[in-house]
Scaffold this motif. Structure first.
Motif, mmCIF file in Angstrom:
data_model
loop_
_atom_site.group_PDB
_atom_site.id
_atom_site.type_symbol
_atom_site.label_atom_id
_atom_site.label_comp_id
_atom_site.label_asym_id
_atom_site.label_seq_id
_atom_site.Cartn_x
_atom_site.Cartn_y
_atom_site.Cartn_z
ATOM 1 N N ASN A 60 1.262 2.615 7.566
ATOM 2 C CA ASN A 60 2.305 3.253 6.767
ATOM 3 C C ASN A 60 1.698 3.888 5.524
ATOM 4 N N VAL A 61 1.834 5.181 5.379
ATOM 5 C CA VAL A 61 1.206 5.895 4.269
ATOM 6 C C VAL A 61 2.117 5.985 3.043
ATOM 7 N N MET A 62 3.349 5.477 3.146
ATOM 8 C CA MET A 62 4.292 5.597 2.036
ATOM 9 C C MET A 62 4.193 4.432 1.052
ATOM 10 N N LEU A 63 3.618 3.336 1.480
ATOM 11 C CA LEU A 63 3.541 2.175 0.608
ATOM 12 C C LEU A 63 2.527 2.400 -0.499
ATOM 13 N N LYS A 64 2.926 2.039 -1.719
ATOM 14 C CA LYS A 64 2.032 2.160 -2.862
ATOM 15 C C LYS A 64 1.929 0.841 -3.607
ATOM 16 N N LEU A 65 3.053 0.315 -4.058
ATOM 17 C CA LEU A 65 3.108 -0.993 -4.697
ATOM 18 C C LEU A 65 4.117 -1.834 -3.932
ATOM 19 N N ILE A 66 3.751 -3.083 -3.604
ATOM 20 C CA ILE A 66 4.709 -3.913 -2.867
ATOM 21 C C ILE A 66 4.869 -5.284 -3.507
ATOM 22 N N LYS A 67 6.107 -5.750 -3.429
ATOM 23 C CA LYS A 67 6.449 -7.129 -3.772
ATOM 24 C C LYS A 67 7.244 -7.696 -2.612
ATOM 25 N N PHE A 68 7.322 -9.007 -2.545
ATOM 26 C CA PHE A 68 7.977 -9.674 -1.423
ATOM 27 C C PHE A 68 9.148 -10.512 -1.911
ATOM 28 N N GLU A 69 10.153 -10.644 -1.064
ATOM 29 C CA GLU A 69 11.167 -11.651 -1.335
ATOM 30 C C GLU A 69 10.513 -13.030 -1.268
ATOM 31 N N ASP A 70 10.923 -13.918 -2.173
ATOM 32 C CA ASP A 70 10.187 -15.156 -2.379
ATOM 33 C C ASP A 70 10.237 -16.141 -1.219
ATOM 34 N N ASP A 71 11.164 -15.962 -0.272
ATOM 35 C CA ASP A 71 11.267 -16.943 0.809
ATOM 36 C C ASP A 71 10.235 -16.714 1.925
ATOM 37 N N ILE A 72 9.463 -15.645 1.867
ATOM 38 C CA ILE A 72 8.468 -15.366 2.901
ATOM 39 C C ILE A 72 7.347 -16.397 2.833
ATOM 40 N N THR A 73 7.016 -16.992 3.986
ATOM 41 C CA THR A 73 5.983 -18.030 4.046
ATOM 42 C C THR A 73 4.740 -17.594 4.809
ATOM 43 N N HIS A 74 4.870 -16.607 5.716
ATOM 44 C CA HIS A 74 3.751 -16.180 6.551
ATOM 45 C C HIS A 74 3.717 -14.650 6.647
ATOM 46 N N ILE A 75 2.521 -14.072 6.519
ATOM 47 C CA ILE A 75 2.309 -12.663 6.808
ATOM 48 C C ILE A 75 1.469 -12.589 8.069
ATOM 49 N N PHE A 76 2.022 -11.977 9.111
ATOM 50 C CA PHE A 76 1.383 -12.022 10.420
ATOM 51 C C PHE A 76 0.355 -10.898 10.603
ATOM 52 N N ASP A 77 -0.274 -10.920 11.766
ATOM 53 C CA ASP A 77 -1.447 -10.098 12.058
ATOM 54 C C ASP A 77 -1.188 -8.613 11.801
ATOM 55 N N HIS A 78 -2.098 -7.999 11.020
ATOM 56 C CA HIS A 78 -2.131 -6.557 10.789
ATOM 57 C C HIS A 78 -0.828 -6.000 10.220
ATOM 58 N N ALA A 79 -0.093 -6.839 9.522
ATOM 59 C CA ALA A 79 1.213 -6.420 9.007
ATOM 60 C C ALA A 79 1.121 -5.195 8.106
ATOM 61 N N PHE A 80 0.048 -5.109 7.319
ATOM 62 C CA PHE A 80 -0.129 -3.978 6.408
ATOM 63 C C PHE A 80 -1.474 -3.289 6.631
ATOM 64 N N CYS A 81 -2.037 -3.460 7.784
ATOM 65 C CA CYS A 81 -3.348 -2.881 8.092
ATOM 66 C C CYS A 81 -3.322 -1.358 7.971
ATOM 67 N N ASN A 82 -4.341 -0.814 7.337
ATOM 68 C CA ASN A 82 -4.533 0.632 7.236
ATOM 69 C C ASN A 82 -3.403 1.335 6.479
ATOM 70 N N CYS A 83 -2.820 0.628 5.512
ATOM 71 C CA CYS A 83 -1.880 1.288 4.596
ATOM 72 C C CYS A 83 -2.730 1.925 3.498
ATOM 73 N N ILE A 84 -3.169 3.127 3.746
ATOM 74 C CA ILE A 84 -4.260 3.713 2.977
ATOM 75 C C ILE A 84 -3.866 4.104 1.556
ATOM 76 N N ASN A 85 -2.586 4.130 1.232
ATOM 77 C CA ASN A 85 -2.158 4.462 -0.127
ATOM 78 C C ASN A 85 -1.675 3.246 -0.917
ATOM 79 N N LEU A 86 -1.772 2.074 -0.305
ATOM 80 C CA LEU A 86 -1.326 0.849 -0.974
ATOM 81 C C LEU A 86 -2.302 0.486 -2.090
ATOM 82 N N GLU A 87 -1.767 0.276 -3.296
ATOM 83 C CA GLU A 87 -2.609 0.018 -4.462
ATOM 84 C C GLU A 87 -2.469 -1.389 -5.015
ATOM 85 N N SER A 88 -1.278 -1.982 -4.914
ATOM 86 C CA SER A 88 -1.045 -3.264 -5.584
ATOM 87 C C SER A 88 -0.115 -4.141 -4.750
ATOM 88 N N VAL A 89 -0.443 -5.441 -4.712
ATOM 89 C CA VAL A 89 0.356 -6.402 -3.958
ATOM 90 C C VAL A 89 0.624 -7.624 -4.829
#
Length: 228
Positions: A60-89
């Motif tokens: 996904n090329v639209m992601l730049k800064l991301i935050k998560f809802e606090d109830d998330i416990t697991h991030i699965f395989d390649h969920a954000f792989c190759n998000c080439i414009n992502l700068e901050s998590v």
């Protein structure tokens, strides 16, 4: 309240993400809204955990800064792989597990804010994050997977928390700008092959109880090894 423009963003659909869980399979479609800079990531509840599914935002090329809802416990395989414009998590409060390639090849990623409950960083999770220069691991961390930070641009010192028991093969391989002090936590049990290959530490602190065969993979000529 100021007015904001929002863009509707669809996650990749029809992810059969139950392959590694008990309970069958299913399709996931989730809407996320973006303001000028930040995307809020929602999770999907399944089997008493809340996940970001396999490949959910991959490429996904639209992601730049991301935050998560606090109830998330697991991030699965390649969920954000190759998000080439992502700068901050910024990771959610209750996140415990990051799986294979979660943020692999996110080449603009420069800022990671870990939460205080994270226990496991999976294989290749931050591999090839070539703009990532610094991290501070949470004290809760126990496992660093194979190639987890391979070929990132971490620099200076690296502090491994005391609860970490396993550092797998190639975990920090080719992090050539790690050129200060490496401190291995006191409860380490296993350091894999080439875990720190091509790093350039000047001084390495290891617990005195650690047997040589468990740290021989980080030994180099002209590097001072200090047992504490």
């Amino acid at each position: 309240m100021s007015c904001r423009n929002y863009i509707l963003l669809k996650m990749n659909t029809k992810q059969n993400f139950f392959d590694h869980l008990d309970g069958g399979w299913g399709d996931i479609i989730e809407d996320t809204y973006i303001d000028a800079n930040t995307t809020i990531i929602k999770g999907e509840p399944i089997n008493n955990i809340v996940i970001v599914p396999f490949n959910a935002y991959k490429d996904n090329v639209m992601l730049k800064l991301i935050k998560f809802e606090d109830d998330i416990t697991h991030i699965f395989d390649h969920a954000f792989c190759n998000c080439i414009n992502l700068e901050s998590v910024t990771f959610p409060e209750y996140l415990k597990v990051m799986r294979v390639g979660s943020f692999q090849d996110c080449t603009k990623l420069s800022t990671i804010n870990f939460n205080n409950l994270l226990a496991s960083i999976g294989e290749d999770a931050f591999k090839n994050t070539t703009n990532l220069k610094s991290i501070k691991f949470p004290e809760s961390l126990t496992y660093i997977g194979e190639g987890a930070f391979q070929n990132s641009r971490l620099e200076g010192d690296l502090i491994i928390p005391d609860k970490v028991k396993t550092i797998e093969d190639n975990a920090f391989k080719d992090c050539i700008n790690l050129n200060g002090v490496l401190r291995i936590g006191k409860n380490i049990e296993y350091i894999g092959n080439n875990s720190f290959e091509h790093c350039n530490f000047k001084k390495i602190y290891i617990p005195k109880e650690l047997e040589y065969y468990n740290y021989k993979n980080i030994y180099k000529k002209n590097v001072e090894i200090i047992k504490y």
